[in-house]
Write a protein that holds these residues in place. Sequence first.
Motif, PDB file in Angstrom:
ATOM      1  N   ALA A   1      -2.708   8.022   3.602  1.00  0.00           N
ATOM      2  CA  ALA A   1      -1.537   7.152   3.754  1.00  0.00           C
ATOM      3  C   ALA A   1      -1.848   5.720   3.321  1.00  0.00           C
ATOM      4  N   ASN A   2      -3.037   5.256   3.646  1.00  0.00           N
ATOM      5  CA  ASN A   2      -3.401   3.891   3.270  1.00  0.00           C
ATOM      6  C   ASN A   2      -3.539   3.747   1.759  1.00  0.00           C
ATOM      7  N   GLY A   3      -4.164   4.740   1.100  1.00  0.00           N
ATOM      8  CA  GLY A   3      -4.281   4.681  -0.357  1.00  0.00           C
ATOM      9  C   GLY A   3      -2.921   4.624  -1.027  1.00  0.00           C
ATOM     10  N   ILE A   4      -1.998   5.453  -0.558  1.00  0.00           N
ATOM     11  CA  ILE A   4      -0.644   5.447  -1.118  1.00  0.00           C
ATOM     12  C   ILE A   4       0.038   4.123  -0.839  1.00  0.00           C
ATOM     13  N   ALA A   5      -0.123   3.616   0.381  1.00  0.00           N
ATOM     14  CA  ALA A   5       0.533   2.363   0.758  1.00  0.00           C
ATOM     15  C   ALA A   5       0.051   1.199  -0.095  1.00  0.00           C
ATOM     16  N   ILE A   6      -1.240   1.130  -0.365  1.00  0.00           N
ATOM     17  CA  ILE A   6      -1.758   0.001  -1.143  1.00  0.00           C
ATOM     18  C   ILE A   6      -1.258   0.072  -2.584  1.00  0.00           C
ATOM     19  N   PHE A   7      -1.188   1.272  -3.147  1.00  0.00           N
ATOM     20  CA  PHE A   7      -0.607   1.386  -4.484  1.00  0.00           C
ATOM     21  C   PHE A   7       0.853   0.938  -4.491  1.00  0.00           C
TER      22      PHE A   7
ATOM     23  N   PHE B   1       0.897  -2.823  -4.332  1.00  0.00           N
ATOM     24  CA  PHE B   1       0.582  -3.329  -5.674  1.00  0.00           C
ATOM     25  C   PHE B   1       1.817  -3.261  -6.572  1.00  0.00           C
ATOM     26  N   GLY B   2       2.522  -2.123  -6.525  1.00  0.00           N
ATOM     27  CA  GLY B   2       3.744  -1.991  -7.309  1.00  0.00           C
ATOM     28  C   GLY B   2       4.816  -2.983  -6.880  1.00  0.00           C
ATOM     29  N   ALA B   3       4.907  -3.231  -5.568  1.00  0.00           N
ATOM     30  CA  ALA B   3       5.895  -4.195  -5.077  1.00  0.00           C
ATOM     31  C   ALA B   3       5.617  -5.591  -5.619  1.00  0.00           C
TER      32      ALA B   3
END
Length: 288
Positions: free
Chosen positions: A183-189, A192-194
């Motif tokens: 979940a953290n890996g997805i959240a950080i990506f 980054f996109g935001a």
Amino acid sequence: MRGAVIVAGYAMQESVRRRVFPVVLVLTVAFLGLYGFGTYKAYQSIDPFSTETIGEGALVDTQVLFSATLFGLSIFAVLFLGTVLAIFLTHAVVRGDAERGLLQPLVVRPVGRAALLAGRFGAAALVCTAYVILVYTASLLITHWVTGWWPDRIFLPAVELATSIAVIVAISLFGSIVLSAIANGIAIFMVFGAGLVAGLLGQIGEALSSDSLNTIANVASWALPFEALYQDALNGITADTEGFTKAALSLGPFGGAQPAGLWLWPYVVGYMAVLGLIGAWVFNRKDL
């Protein structure tokens, strides 16, 4: 302090054991090879010594526009690769290691929780910032070798890119305290996109003269200061360029070149300090 150094060394050994660095090396070599080949082939298709006239007598320096645009694209790629490395190194630091039973012996004895966070941040930030500076330098040398162009600022954009990656490391480390590894890996990506979307909104706002979009973009860029650092780095490579060439380059690849002002650095330092204090407080209250 000694505990943080011990944890940093452990983090380095763990990254080597998991073969993170060979993966990053392959990606980096592939990127630099493609960037060099693409820049060379594209440069062969233009007249680098020409000056184009656009609209009502607006002049564009072809060499500067071409070189700075491609180098700006390489800066985005450097930021992206550095983000990937930062996520690899930090996305599972707390929850991931706790679920595997690796964290509990460390936070009780001999190093403690605060030292563990400091050591993991120091190791990841050191590796990621060094990596970003090296790839930035390689991209710059490739651009100069092909086009003969140097950016108006060389050192400051490199420092800003390295600092932006350190901010991402801090955000990812904080996320690892409250989120599972995946979940953290997805959240950080997504974060980054935001940040990139905020930069694109700023571009659209500038083109449409929309105060609302500009305000949204500015707030988002400061809420995610790695984006403000990235925009200021893009602005730095053409800081002394003037005329329509500067206006065209200010649109920038994936974010827009915008000066951040004198308050950027104190704000970034304060942002990371507050994030670290909140992270330490949450970690200390967390039941492992």
